[in-house]
Motif scaffolding. Sequence first.
Motif, short mmCIF file in Angstrom:
data_model
loop_
_atom_site.label_atom_id
_atom_site.label_comp_id
_atom_site.label_asym_id
_atom_site.label_seq_id
_atom_site.Cartn_x
_atom_site.Cartn_y
_atom_site.Cartn_z
N ASP A 132 14.81 -18.59 -6.82
CA ASP A 132 16.28 -19.46 -6.71
C ASP A 132 17.19 -18.81 -5.88
OD1 ASP A 132 18.08 -21.27 -6.74
OD2 ASP A 132 18.26 -21.50 -8.95
N PRO A 133 17.62 -19.19 -4.68
CA PRO A 133 18.87 -18.30 -4.04
C PRO A 133 20.02 -17.93 -5.14
CG PRO A 133 18.59 -20.26 -3.00
CD PRO A 133 17.50 -20.22 -4.20
N TYR A 134 20.23 -19.09 -5.86
CA TYR A 134 21.61 -18.86 -6.41
C TYR A 134 21.38 -17.97 -7.62
CZ TYR A 134 23.40 -22.42 -3.70
OH TYR A 134 23.79 -23.23 -2.75
N ASN A 135 20.12 -17.90 -8.20
CA ASN A 135 19.97 -16.77 -9.33
C ASN A 135 19.71 -15.36 -8.99
OD1 ASN A 135 20.78 -18.72 -11.35
ND2 ASN A 135 18.75 -19.51 -11.64
N HIS A 136 19.40 -15.41 -7.86
CA HIS A 136 18.99 -13.93 -7.31
C HIS A 136 20.17 -12.80 -7.30
CE1 HIS A 136 16.61 -10.90 -5.15
NE2 HIS A 136 17.38 -11.08 -4.23
N ASN A 137 21.30 -13.23 -7.11
CA ASN A 137 22.62 -12.45 -7.17
C ASN A 137 23.63 -12.98 -8.14
OD1 ASN A 137 21.60 -10.85 -4.92
ND2 ASN A 137 22.32 -12.65 -3.86
N SER A 138 24.17 -12.03 -8.96
CA SER A 138 25.18 -12.41 -9.83
C SER A 138 26.21 -11.27 -9.88
CB SER A 138 24.66 -12.73 -11.37
OG SER A 138 24.06 -11.56 -11.80
N LYS A 139 27.42 -11.57 -10.46
CA LYS A 139 28.60 -10.86 -10.61
C LYS A 139 29.43 -11.39 -11.91
CE LYS A 139 31.49 -13.11 -7.22
NZ LYS A 139 32.25 -13.00 -5.93
N SER A 140 30.52 -10.37 -12.25
CA SER A 140 31.06 -10.70 -13.43
C SER A 140 32.40 -10.91 -12.73
CB SER A 140 31.29 -9.62 -14.50
OG SER A 140 30.08 -9.37 -15.14
N VAL A 141 33.15 -12.27 -13.43
CA VAL A 141 34.64 -12.48 -12.75
C VAL A 141 35.25 -12.51 -14.34
CG1 VAL A 141 34.04 -13.48 -10.79
CG2 VAL A 141 33.79 -14.88 -12.63
N ILE A 142 36.69 -12.59 -14.10
CA ILE A 142 37.73 -12.79 -15.00
C ILE A 142 37.85 -14.31 -15.27
CG2 ILE A 142 39.62 -12.25 -16.18
CD1 ILE A 142 39.29 -9.57 -14.85
N ILE A 143 37.57 -15.06 -16.19
CA ILE A 143 38.12 -16.42 -16.42
C ILE A 143 39.48 -16.65 -17.06
CG2 ILE A 143 35.80 -17.10 -15.82
CD1 ILE A 143 35.59 -17.97 -19.10
N GLY A 144 39.70 -15.50 -17.98
CA GLY A 144 41.01 -15.69 -18.55
C GLY A 144 41.33 -14.44 -19.47
N THR A 145 41.93 -14.56 -20.64
CA THR A 145 42.38 -13.49 -21.54
C THR A 145 42.09 -13.83 -22.91
OG1 THR A 145 44.80 -14.25 -21.54
CG2 THR A 145 44.05 -12.59 -20.01
N GLN A 146 41.85 -12.87 -23.82
CA GLN A 146 41.39 -13.21 -25.09
C GLN A 146 42.27 -12.23 -26.06
OE1 GLN A 146 37.14 -13.12 -25.11
NE2 GLN A 146 37.20 -11.16 -24.64
N PHE A 147 42.39 -12.39 -27.49
CA PHE A 147 43.05 -11.59 -28.26
C PHE A 147 42.61 -12.21 -29.56
CE2 PHE A 147 46.68 -9.35 -30.80
CZ PHE A 147 46.00 -8.27 -30.70
N TYR A 148 41.42 -11.82 -30.09
CA TYR A 148 41.04 -12.71 -31.45
C TYR A 148 41.64 -12.38 -32.79
CZ TYR A 148 36.91 -13.93 -28.26
OH TYR A 148 36.20 -14.55 -27.47
N SER A 149 41.57 -13.45 -33.66
CA SER A 149 42.18 -13.10 -35.00
C SER A 149 41.80 -12.01 -35.24
CB SER A 149 42.11 -14.41 -35.58
OG SER A 149 42.48 -14.32 -36.94
N GLY A 150 42.69 -11.36 -35.87
CA GLY A 150 42.16 -9.92 -36.88
C GLY A 150 42.08 -8.63 -35.84
N SER A 151 42.36 -8.94 -34.44
CA SER A 151 42.27 -7.82 -33.61
C SER A 151 43.68 -7.05 -33.56
CB SER A 151 42.08 -8.14 -32.02
OG SER A 151 40.57 -8.99 -32.13
N THR A 152 43.29 -5.74 -33.42
CA THR A 152 44.62 -4.86 -33.38
C THR A 152 44.52 -4.10 -32.12
OG1 THR A 152 44.77 -4.79 -35.62
CG2 THR A 152 45.76 -3.03 -34.51
N LYS A 153 45.71 -3.75 -31.49
CA LYS A 153 46.03 -2.89 -30.37
C LYS A 153 47.15 -2.09 -30.74
CE LYS A 153 44.41 -5.93 -26.58
NZ LYS A 153 43.68 -4.79 -26.05
N SER A 154 47.11 -0.75 -30.71
CA SER A 154 48.11 0.09 -30.61
C SER A 154 48.15 1.26 -29.52
CB SER A 154 47.90 0.83 -32.11
OG SER A 154 46.73 1.60 -32.01
N LYS A 155 49.18 1.63 -29.11
CA LYS A 155 49.30 2.78 -28.33
C LYS A 155 50.45 3.77 -28.95
CE LYS A 155 49.01 -0.47 -24.25
NZ LYS A 155 49.37 -0.92 -23.11
#
Length: 174
Positions: A132-155
């Motif tokens: 299948d020519p469409y399944n031969h090549n693939s790439k990752s793309v960004i479809i949005g953003t996420q910050f799940y419940s319980g996640s922490t970010k610190s700097k």
Amino acid sequence: MKNIYLLMLVVMLFSFQKVNSQDFVELKNGESAHIDGMMVSYTAVKKGNKKGSDKYLLTASITNQGADYIRIFNESTEQFIKEPHNALAYFQFTNANGKALSATSAHFYPDPKYIKVSYKCKKCPPIKKDEDPYNHNSKSVIIGTQFYSGSTKSKSFHIRVPEGEVPKVRVLVN
């Protein structure tokens, strides 16, 4: 005549409605604040004094204590560009002087949400007849953003404030 009174009533109802806008919230060192399902806090440790400024190591953090934060874009992108309007929170160090490239503010961004997509490529290596020519090549793309419940970010940030003062921090959660 009744239509004019009805229209004026509707306009008055909307004009007297309270506008729900977010304001900055002052934070205290070592204490947490809960804003729209997010817990924000900071800690500051004095590291010394140099040329009329006190040096601090400030660690800011944000924790999602509400529902999962997921934002889907209208179009996918290959790179996530960190722009202020995409930030989860904006920390402002109000009395930081910015000397010696020290921080005066910080943005916290959600993580990009990736998806793997297949595509057909004209200049790609040849494929077999039964592939299948469409399944031969693939790439990752960004479809949005996420910050799940319980996640922490610190700097951690190096900041400088006038001698004898302690850091003053305020935050705006989007």
